[in-house]
Design a protein around this motif. Sequence first.
Motif, PDB file in Angstrom:
ATOM      1  N   TRP A 241       0.802  -1.218   0.000  1.00  0.00           N
ATOM      2  CA  TRP A 241       0.000   0.000   0.000  1.00  0.00           C
ATOM      3  C   TRP A 241       0.839   1.274   0.000  1.00  0.00           C
ATOM      4  O   TRP A 241       1.900   1.328   0.619  1.00  0.00           O
ATOM      5  CB  TRP A 241      -0.877   0.039   1.248  1.00  0.00           C
ATOM      6  N   THR A 242       0.341   2.292  -0.690  1.00  0.00           N
ATOM      7  CA  THR A 242       0.864   3.661  -0.580  1.00  0.00           C
ATOM      8  C   THR A 242      -0.333   4.614  -0.617  1.00  0.00           C
ATOM      9  O   THR A 242      -1.447   4.223  -0.984  1.00  0.00           O
ATOM     10  CB  THR A 242       1.834   4.025  -1.722  1.00  0.00           C
ATOM     11  N   GLN A 243      -0.072   5.879  -0.275  1.00  0.00           N
ATOM     12  CA  GLN A 243      -1.181   6.835  -0.180  1.00  0.00           C
ATOM     13  C   GLN A 243      -0.726   8.254  -0.524  1.00  0.00           C
ATOM     14  O   GLN A 243       0.421   8.624  -0.276  1.00  0.00           O
ATOM     15  CB  GLN A 243      -1.753   6.815   1.239  1.00  0.00           C
ATOM     16  N   LEU A 244      -1.665   9.013  -1.083  1.00  0.00           N
ATOM     17  CA  LEU A 244      -1.471  10.433  -1.337  1.00  0.00           C
ATOM     18  C   LEU A 244      -2.713  11.177  -0.866  1.00  0.00           C
ATOM     19  O   LEU A 244      -3.831  10.853  -1.270  1.00  0.00           O
ATOM     20  CB  LEU A 244      -1.252  10.691  -2.832  1.00  0.00           C
ATOM     21  N   ILE A 268       5.608  18.732   7.687  1.00  0.00           N
ATOM     22  CA  ILE A 268       6.241  17.517   7.167  1.00  0.00           C
ATOM     23  C   ILE A 268       7.735  17.754   6.960  1.00  0.00           C
ATOM     24  O   ILE A 268       8.571  16.921   7.345  1.00  0.00           O
ATOM     25  CB  ILE A 268       5.578  17.083   5.841  1.00  0.00           C
ATOM     26  N   LYS A 269       8.085  18.896   6.369  1.00  0.00           N
ATOM     27  CA  LYS A 269       9.501  19.194   6.121  1.00  0.00           C
ATOM     28  C   LYS A 269      10.286  19.284   7.436  1.00  0.00           C
ATOM     29  O   LYS A 269      11.458  18.885   7.505  1.00  0.00           O
ATOM     30  CB  LYS A 269       9.621  20.498   5.329  1.00  0.00           C
ATOM     31  N   GLU A 270       9.670  19.794   8.467  1.00  0.00           N
ATOM     32  CA  GLU A 270      10.343  19.877   9.767  1.00  0.00           C
ATOM     33  C   GLU A 270      10.576  18.482  10.351  1.00  0.00           C
ATOM     34  O   GLU A 270      11.581  18.245  11.045  1.00  0.00           O
ATOM     35  CB  GLU A 270       9.485  20.706  10.740  1.00  0.00           C
ATOM     36  N   PRO A 326      15.736   0.954   8.233  1.00  0.00           N
ATOM     37  CA  PRO A 326      15.633   0.878   6.770  1.00  0.00           C
ATOM     38  C   PRO A 326      14.593  -0.149   6.330  1.00  0.00           C
ATOM     39  O   PRO A 326      14.465  -1.222   6.920  1.00  0.00           O
ATOM     40  CB  PRO A 326      17.043   0.451   6.353  1.00  0.00           C
ATOM     41  N   GLY A 327      13.843   0.206   5.304  1.00  0.00           N
ATOM     42  CA  GLY A 327      12.841  -0.692   4.763  1.00  0.00           C
ATOM     43  C   GLY A 327      11.434  -0.413   5.240  1.00  0.00           C
ATOM     44  O   GLY A 327      10.469  -0.922   4.663  1.00  0.00           O
ATOM     45  N   MET A 328      11.291   0.400   6.272  1.00  0.00           N
ATOM     46  CA  MET A 328       9.943   0.766   6.713  1.00  0.00           C
ATOM     47  C   MET A 328       9.330   1.747   5.720  1.00  0.00           C
ATOM     48  O   MET A 328      10.046   2.503   5.055  1.00  0.00           O
ATOM     49  CB  MET A 328       9.985   1.394   8.105  1.00  0.00           C
ATOM     50  N   VAL A 329       8.013   1.732   5.628  1.00  0.00           N
ATOM     51  CA  VAL A 329       7.303   2.660   4.741  1.00  0.00           C
ATOM     52  C   VAL A 329       6.274   3.430   5.570  1.00  0.00           C
ATOM     53  O   VAL A 329       5.454   2.829   6.268  1.00  0.00           O
ATOM     54  CB  VAL A 329       6.615   1.929   3.580  1.00  0.00           C
ATOM     55  N   PHE A 330       6.353   4.757   5.486  1.00  0.00           N
ATOM     56  CA  PHE A 330       5.467   5.640   6.249  1.00  0.00           C
ATOM     57  C   PHE A 330       4.587   6.454   5.312  1.00  0.00           C
ATOM     58  O   PHE A 330       5.064   6.953   4.290  1.00  0.00           O
ATOM     59  CB  PHE A 330       6.273   6.632   7.082  1.00  0.00           C
ATOM     60  N   ILE A 331       3.330   6.601   5.677  1.00  0.00           N
ATOM     61  CA  ILE A 331       2.488   7.652   5.114  1.00  0.00           C
ATOM     62  C   ILE A 331       2.449   8.737   6.175  1.00  0.00           C
ATOM     63  O   ILE A 331       2.020   8.486   7.307  1.00  0.00           O
ATOM     64  CB  ILE A 331       1.072   7.147   4.800  1.00  0.00           C
ATOM     65  N   VAL A 332       2.923   9.915   5.826  1.00  0.00           N
ATOM     66  CA  VAL A 332       2.992  11.024   6.778  1.00  0.00           C
ATOM     67  C   VAL A 332       1.955  12.063   6.376  1.00  0.00           C
ATOM     68  O   VAL A 332       2.027  12.620   5.278  1.00  0.00           O
ATOM     69  CB  VAL A 332       4.398  11.653   6.803  1.00  0.00           C
ATOM     70  N   HIS A 333       0.975  12.307   7.240  1.00  0.00           N
ATOM     71  CA  HIS A 333      -0.033  13.323   6.899  1.00  0.00           C
ATOM     72  C   HIS A 333      -0.520  14.063   8.150  1.00  0.00           C
ATOM     73  O   HIS A 333      -1.405  13.607   8.858  1.00  0.00           O
ATOM     74  CB  HIS A 333      -1.197  12.736   6.100  1.00  0.00           C
ATOM     75  N   PRO A 334       0.039  15.230   8.427  1.00  0.00           N
ATOM     76  CA  PRO A 334      -0.505  16.068   9.503  1.00  0.00           C
ATOM     77  C   PRO A 334      -1.923  16.503   9.154  1.00  0.00           C
ATOM     78  O   PRO A 334      -2.313  16.514   7.980  1.00  0.00           O
ATOM     79  CB  PRO A 334       0.454  17.252   9.536  1.00  0.00           C
ATOM     80  N   TRP A 335      -2.670  16.894  10.195  1.00  0.00           N
ATOM     81  CA  TRP A 335      -4.078  17.276  10.006  1.00  0.00           C
ATOM     82  C   TRP A 335      -4.353  18.528  10.833  1.00  0.00           C
ATOM     83  O   TRP A 335      -5.005  18.468  11.863  1.00  0.00           O
ATOM     84  CB  TRP A 335      -4.967  16.123  10.432  1.00  0.00           C
ATOM     85  N   LEU A 344      -6.120  17.656   5.751  1.00  0.00           N
ATOM     86  CA  LEU A 344      -5.269  16.471   5.821  1.00  0.00           C
ATOM     87  C   LEU A 344      -4.384  16.479   4.580  1.00  0.00           C
ATOM     88  O   LEU A 344      -4.896  16.575   3.461  1.00  0.00           O
ATOM     89  CB  LEU A 344      -6.139  15.218   5.854  1.00  0.00           C
ATOM     90  N   TRP A 345      -3.064  16.371   4.770  1.00  0.00           N
ATOM     91  CA  TRP A 345      -2.139  16.526   3.634  1.00  0.00           C
ATOM     92  C   TRP A 345      -0.921  15.647   3.857  1.00  0.00           C
ATOM     93  O   TRP A 345      -0.297  15.708   4.913  1.00  0.00           O
ATOM     94  CB  TRP A 345      -1.716  17.990   3.538  1.00  0.00           C
ATOM     95  N   GLY A 346      -0.586  14.813   2.857  1.00  0.00           N
ATOM     96  CA  GLY A 346       0.605  13.997   3.043  1.00  0.00           C
ATOM     97  C   GLY A 346       0.872  13.042   1.901  1.00  0.00           C
ATOM     98  O   GLY A 346       0.137  12.992   0.904  1.00  0.00           O
ATOM     99  N   GLU A 347       1.933  12.249   2.065  1.00  0.00           N
ATOM    100  CA  GLU A 347       2.391  11.331   1.037  1.00  0.00           C
ATOM    101  C   GLU A 347       3.201  10.195   1.678  1.00  0.00           C
ATOM    102  O   GLU A 347       3.330  10.125   2.898  1.00  0.00           O
ATOM    103  CB  GLU A 347       3.237  12.063  -0.013  1.00  0.00           C
TER     104      GLU A 347
END
Length: 369
Positions: A241-244, A268-270, A326-335, A344-347
């Motif tokens: 899975w991935t998300q936008l 997110i950049k911080e 290494p190898g973990m996958v995160f969807i990062v989306h602050p709200w 809600l915004w992230g990738e």
Amino acid sequence: MFLSNRERENRYRAVRQRMAEAGLDAIIARGSSAVRGDGAAFRFLTAFPNINIPLVCLFFRNEQEKPVLLVESRFQAMRAEKQSWAEDIRLSTNFFQSLTEVLKEKRLEQAAIGIDGLHNFPFLWGQKIEESFPGIRLTEFGPALKKLRAYRTPEEVRLVKKSAALVDRAFTEGIKHIKPGKTEWEVMARMDFILKSNGVEKSFNIISQGPKVDAYVPSARKIAKKGTVFTELTACYGGYWTQLARAVSLGKPDKRLVRLHQVAVRAIKEALPYLKPGYKVSKPMSVMEEYVKSSGLGCTPVYGHIVGIDMVEDRPSPQNQTEVVPGMVFIVHPWPILDNSSLLWGETYLITEKGNQRLNKVGDELIVL
């Protein structure tokens, strides 16, 4: 098949090592769609994209014993022969009865058996196994399997990147259909068409309109002439899975939307410098939360997902003490929240040896249609 036999052997070797450490002779895993805790371990052990009722996999520590896959229909059996790692596929009209027959066949009457999630295991199954086989010990093994599938191998990374690329394409092409008068059904159907026609096996796509994100499945509601349209596209390609999460503005964006967007992107950049090996999950999430709050905005306590075969393998939060590796996958989306508005915004991000790699190539700009 998306994964090689080499991937299977490496995976099986790691599982059997954990089984030996835990003193287990076998594992019972049930599962169907691998969405939100249902079936991820099953998919991990079989590579089978089951879409129906929970099937059953019995996996053995003895490498001479091939895993047994119990299926309900001949269609499942035929597909499993082509699209799974299972070599011993058995039709069953009664999974529990077939399960007990396998336990006897493999001489596991005195075995220690790991269960993928005792909370999901049918209570009556557990009760009857203990009554029929007093020597069997059932024990929780779900967390151990979850740790094993938490990190992507090179083969899995290829699939994750493909998933992200398709999500990008669905969003980029799909927003062209966000036009006044069209229904949410029409907009999301176009996005989902792009995903499914390019090999995505499952998707979880939601939409909302107006200043406050309250996204849900699409409806007959028509797109307004002005205002904010939010979409969250989540796709599973090859089992991963991935998300936008993005919003677009029809007409000149509201000042609150502009502010929310600026804060979300910056938050997110911080956080990204800390989303890397050497830190715990809590650190980047705390940084992200603190930035939103220091900007004078409220912060909804939903920070994203840690994803893999399951759409939510875990939740990143300021309280999560899991090591970032290494190898973990995160969807990062602050709200963030501002008055009666929210965004809600992230990738999606892949953790590398020294940092992280953004997988979605859609930009950070607020798109105005």
